[in-house]
Design a protein around this motif. Structure first.
Motif, PDB file in Angstrom:
ATOM      1  N   CYS A 264       0.829  -1.205   0.000  1.00  0.00           N
ATOM      2  CA  CYS A 264       0.000   0.000   0.000  1.00  0.00           C
ATOM      3  C   CYS A 264       0.866   1.257   0.000  1.00  0.00           C
ATOM      4  CB  CYS A 264      -0.930   0.008   1.202  1.00  0.00           C
ATOM      5  SG  CYS A 264      -2.290  -1.151   1.037  1.00  0.00           S
ATOM      6  N   ASP A 265       1.940   1.231   0.762  1.00  0.00           N
ATOM      7  CA  ASP A 265       2.847   2.379   0.790  1.00  0.00           C
ATOM      8  C   ASP A 265       3.403   2.648  -0.597  1.00  0.00           C
ATOM      9  OD1 ASP A 265       2.621   3.227   3.310  1.00  0.00           O
ATOM     10  OD2 ASP A 265       4.627   2.636   3.989  1.00  0.00           O
ATOM     11  N   LEU A 266       3.822   1.566  -1.253  1.00  0.00           N
ATOM     12  CA  LEU A 266       4.421   1.714  -2.571  1.00  0.00           C
ATOM     13  C   LEU A 266       3.424   2.300  -3.559  1.00  0.00           C
ATOM     14  CD1 LEU A 266       6.967   0.845  -4.378  1.00  0.00           C
ATOM     15  CD2 LEU A 266       5.469  -1.001  -5.112  1.00  0.00           C
ATOM     16  N   LEU A 267       2.186   1.846  -3.457  1.00  0.00           N
ATOM     17  CA  LEU A 267       1.187   2.220  -4.462  1.00  0.00           C
ATOM     18  C   LEU A 267       0.342   3.413  -4.059  1.00  0.00           C
ATOM     19  CD1 LEU A 267       0.053  -1.396  -5.249  1.00  0.00           C
ATOM     20  CD2 LEU A 267       1.421   0.086  -6.704  1.00  0.00           C
ATOM     21  N   GLY A 268       0.541   3.890  -2.844  1.00  0.00           N
ATOM     22  CA  GLY A 268      -0.280   5.007  -2.406  1.00  0.00           C
ATOM     23  C   GLY A 268      -1.725   4.607  -2.167  1.00  0.00           C
ATOM     24  N   LEU A 269      -1.935   3.347  -1.771  1.00  0.00           N
ATOM     25  CA  LEU A 269      -3.291   2.905  -1.456  1.00  0.00           C
ATOM     26  C   LEU A 269      -3.492   2.941   0.053  1.00  0.00           C
ATOM     27  CD1 LEU A 269      -3.527  -0.227  -3.778  1.00  0.00           C
ATOM     28  CD2 LEU A 269      -4.165   2.123  -4.287  1.00  0.00           C
ATOM     29  N   ASP A 270      -4.740   3.024   0.455  1.00  0.00           N
ATOM     30  CA  ASP A 270      -5.060   3.057   1.865  1.00  0.00           C
ATOM     31  C   ASP A 270      -5.568   1.671   2.267  1.00  0.00           C
ATOM     32  OD1 ASP A 270      -6.117   3.379   4.342  1.00  0.00           O
ATOM     33  OD2 ASP A 270      -7.312   5.154   3.857  1.00  0.00           O
ATOM     34  N   PRO A 271      -4.883   0.987   3.200  1.00  0.00           N
ATOM     35  CA  PRO A 271      -5.311  -0.372   3.571  1.00  0.00           C
ATOM     36  C   PRO A 271      -6.776  -0.421   4.009  1.00  0.00           C
ATOM     37  CG  PRO A 271      -3.322   0.278   4.788  1.00  0.00           C
ATOM     38  CD  PRO A 271      -3.707   1.445   3.947  1.00  0.00           C
TER      39      PRO A 271
END
Ligand code: SF4
Lengths: 344, 367
Positions: A264-271
């Motif tokens: 998620c950090d890498l992709l800028g997603l919110d868990p």
């Protein structure tokens, strides 16, 4: 304004991928287009519907269009069983029977179809639910993405359970049966070859036994929901809206596996917004919270059950807030549509 | 959430906040340049826990936000052409151009694909020799090396069907432009850790010296930011103005020289218009003469573009930190992530989107 610079012409709106992502866009599409057309009633949209005239029976349907067909931890076949079994379970029901409908794209290797169907059959057997009817269609190349599966299920409610998204009450404890984010990050990672595939597997699994373990708690169980598309954020927002409740969760209590966090950090997603297929949130009477956790933890699928928050007695209704790690409060919004990976 | 525990420890966070309260004797104003840092600050609510009066000013560091409207309109004109396979990072897909956005173009039939690295676009070009594969190359110094490598790789493969629409921007010229503005309120900067991991921080030393402004190279986790803010406040309180490095685990003074070499080979510095801010001299990168065959802007003549900004959007004031999203009349009503009027409402790193995602309303914004 000159002649080469016409006023922007806004064309007719069209369906966007985000309309299917389970967030606000999906809600708009249902409210404004789908439900009015079928004379859908008002009231909360539940995971499964009570069958009119047949007390205790519930019905649910779901279509599975996941790409790729196979991913660590599962495949479209087992997912199609688990998804519908879980939707029934979230209304407090035990699955009685399933139908399976296939839409196959011309050119799909028979070996892949066979592998999917074997997995589907095994999943149904493991869940103890017979597949009693079905349908198969083949469409031309390009008319579908390899294989789509629809499953419909009928279930019987446990006697004392009548959970509904509209039943959360002030003081309720919010419980989560396991870590979040595994399914969504696994599928994305496998599809896009992001290199996390070795570390993550989907949490796809049936949850009806977990619900059965909660059945003795009866009407202390107010809401059950499996946070699939739109993730935990969407599920909690729907419950907050339908129950007119002020839900608050503690960031430090929400279990996010390390590999999910890194992806998620890498992709800028919110868990909180990433899809799950094998955990549930339960809103239960505060007095019954410990018993509910013990019941869930007695089964492998609930071994990591935790309490993540509560329904506030005072607080803004229909809102989900999060106590951040540093101790501030932030609002958890209903996700909009498709999450798009960010840039850097 | 239980991850990256070391940099997200609530006890340490509280200790840093206490220390900050003890140290700050004045309501300092510090700008975080980078959108990723804005995102963390707002998501964690750190800006709301700062000592009374102290303020974080959210800077222009969202690459999506500052990409000129003209570039976006050009991107969409290229993407709409038959035979083009247009690639971009995910969050560029929703940025509104004058008429539409890439996501809507895709829904109407254009072949627009999300890639996770520019090399994926090169791979697509190799796999589809009959298609023109175009990559929209935006971002700060952080993304430039990978984009440079992609061009070098495409050149090595002799790919005639690969090109890039380049709109890179550079941080130091933006900082000096802000500081040259007589209305500038910024008293210290947090510099973006990722940018410095590539470029090092020697470029910032003349800025700190000339403008007497402390600059702290800072990471992106909650504790990184708290520590970076504390280091900046300590400098301000003691009248120092140096470049300090909070992000020691990732950044060296010289940066990554291999990456810098690739950037220098493929790109050259040029003037660039920043969306919402205007033209800043020497603030962008474009393809160097040796690599102009990969320039999509040259390859596709898309005719006269007429970029028209939405008149309601005050993105310029947002990007320079002069105003808050909640000051914008359209915020949360006519402008939402669903229907963004301006770029800062699009990317998760855009200040307007960060505020919106955290549910900030005009009455509930103390940032
Ligand atoms: S809220 Fe929307 S219209 Fe207002 S400044 Fe931000 S992006 Fe522009």
């Amino acid at each position: 304004m000159n002649i080469q610079c016409p006023t922007p012409a806004h064309e007719e709106e069209v369906v966007l991928l985000g309309h299917g992502a389970g967030g606000r866009l999906t809600g708009e599409l249902l409210d404004q287009l789908v439900l009015p057309a079928v004379g859908g009633g008002t009231g909360p949209l539940e995971d499964a519907a009570l069958l009119p005239g047949h007390p205790g029976l519930v019905m649910s349907t779901d279509s599975f269009v996941v790409s790729p067909l196979f991913f660590p931890g599962g495949d479209i076949g087992s997912l199609a069983v688990h998804g519908t079994v879980n939707d029934l379970a979230m209304r407090g029901a035990w699955p009685l029977a399933l139908s399976v409908s296939l839409i196959v794209e011309e050119g799909l290797p028979l070996a892949e179809l066979r592998a999917v169907m074997e997995s589907l059959g095994k999943a149904a057997q493991d869940a103890g639910v017979p597949v009693i009817t079905g349908d198969t269609k083949v469409v031309g190349r390009g008319a579908a993405d390899r294989l789509f599966i629809n499953t419909t299920g009928v279930g019987q409610r446990h006697e004392l359970l009548a959970p509904s998204a509209a039943s959360a009450r002030p003081g309720d404890a919010v419980l989560l049966s396991g870590p979040i984010g595994l399914h969504g990050t696994t599928v994305l990672s496998t599809r896009e070859n992001l290199g996390f595939e070795g570390d993550i597997a989907s949490d796809s699994r049936p949850l009806h036994r977990l619900v059965r373990a909660l059945a003795p708690l009866g009407d202390a169980v107010h809401v059950l929901r499996d946070p699939t598309r739109g993730g935990l954020a969407a599920a909690l927002n729907e419950i907050a809206r339908d129950s007119s409740a002020a839900v608050e969760i503690e960031e430090s209590a929400v279990p996010v596996p390390e590999a999910v966090a890194s992806a998620c950090d890498l992709l800028g997603l919110d868990p909180l917004v990433v899809a799950n297929e094998g955990c549930l949130v339960a809103f239960v009477d505060a007095d019954a919270a410990e018993d509910a956790l013990t019941a869930m933890r007695s089964l492998p699928e609930g071994a990591q059950a935790v309490r993540i928050g509560e329904v506030l007695r005072e607080g803004q209704r229909e809102r989900v807030t999060l106590r951040t790690l540093v101790g501030a409060r932030r609002i958890v919004e209903m996700p909009l549509g498709e999450q798009l990976p960010r840039i850097c | 959430m239980k991850y990256l525990d070391e940099y997200r420890d609530p006890v340490l966070a509280r200790r840093l906040l206490d220390e900050l309260r003890r140290t700050a004797t004045r309501p300092w104003r510090i700008m975080e340049v980078c959108g990723g840092q804005t995102h963390t600050l707002v998501r964690q609510g750190i800006d709301e826990l700062l000592p009374a009066g102290m303020r974080m000013i959210h800077g222009p560091g969202c690459p999506v936000c500052v990409t000129p409207l003209e570039t976006l309109d050009r991107a969409m004109a290229v993407a709409a052409r038959p035979g083009v396979l247009f690639t971009s990072f995910g969050d560029m897909l929703r940025v509104p151009g004058t008429d539409t956005d890439l996501l809507s173009l895709r829904a109407r039939g254009a072949d627009v694909r999300v890639v996770y690295a520019p090399m994926d676009a090169v791979r697509l070009a190799a796999e589809h020799p009959d298609r023109e594969v175009v990559f929209l190359a935006v971002g700060f110094e952080t993304t430039a090396p990978a984009n440079a490598m992609a061009v070098l790789h495409a050149a090595r493969l002799g790919l005639a069907n690969f090109s890039m629409l380049v709109s890179h921007v550079l941080v130091p010229p933006a900082m000096t432009a802000l500081l040259d503005d007589p209305d500038c309120e910024v008293e210290a900067f947090l510099a973006a850790g990722h940018v410095c991991a590539v470029m090092g921080w020697h470029e910032y030393e003349p800025i700190a010296a000339r403008y007497h402004v402390p600059i702290v190279v800072t990471g992106f986790e909650p504790l990184d930011l708290l520590e970076g803010i504390l280091m900046a406040v300590r400098q301000l309180e003691s009248g120092r103005y140096e470049v300090e490095n909070q992000y020691v685990r990732a950044v060296r003074r010289a940066g990554n020289t291999v990456a810098q070499d690739a950037v220098r080979r493929v790109f050259r510095v040029t003037d660039r218009a920043w969306r919402g801010i205007g033209e800043l001299p020497d603030s962008g990168l474009e393809l160097a003469p040796d690599y102009q065959e990969f320039d999509a802007a040259r390859r596709f003549d898309v005719g006269g573009l007429c970029p028209v900004e939405d008149p309601e959007c005050i993105a310029g004031s947002i990007l320079t930190g002069a105003r808050l999203p909640t000051d914008c009349a359209a915020y949360g009503t006519r402008c939402t992530p669903r229907h963004p009027l301006g770029a800062p409402m699009v990317s998760s790193e855009g200040t307007c989107a960060a505020f919106h995602a955290a549910g900030r309303t005009p009455t509930r914004s103390t940032a």
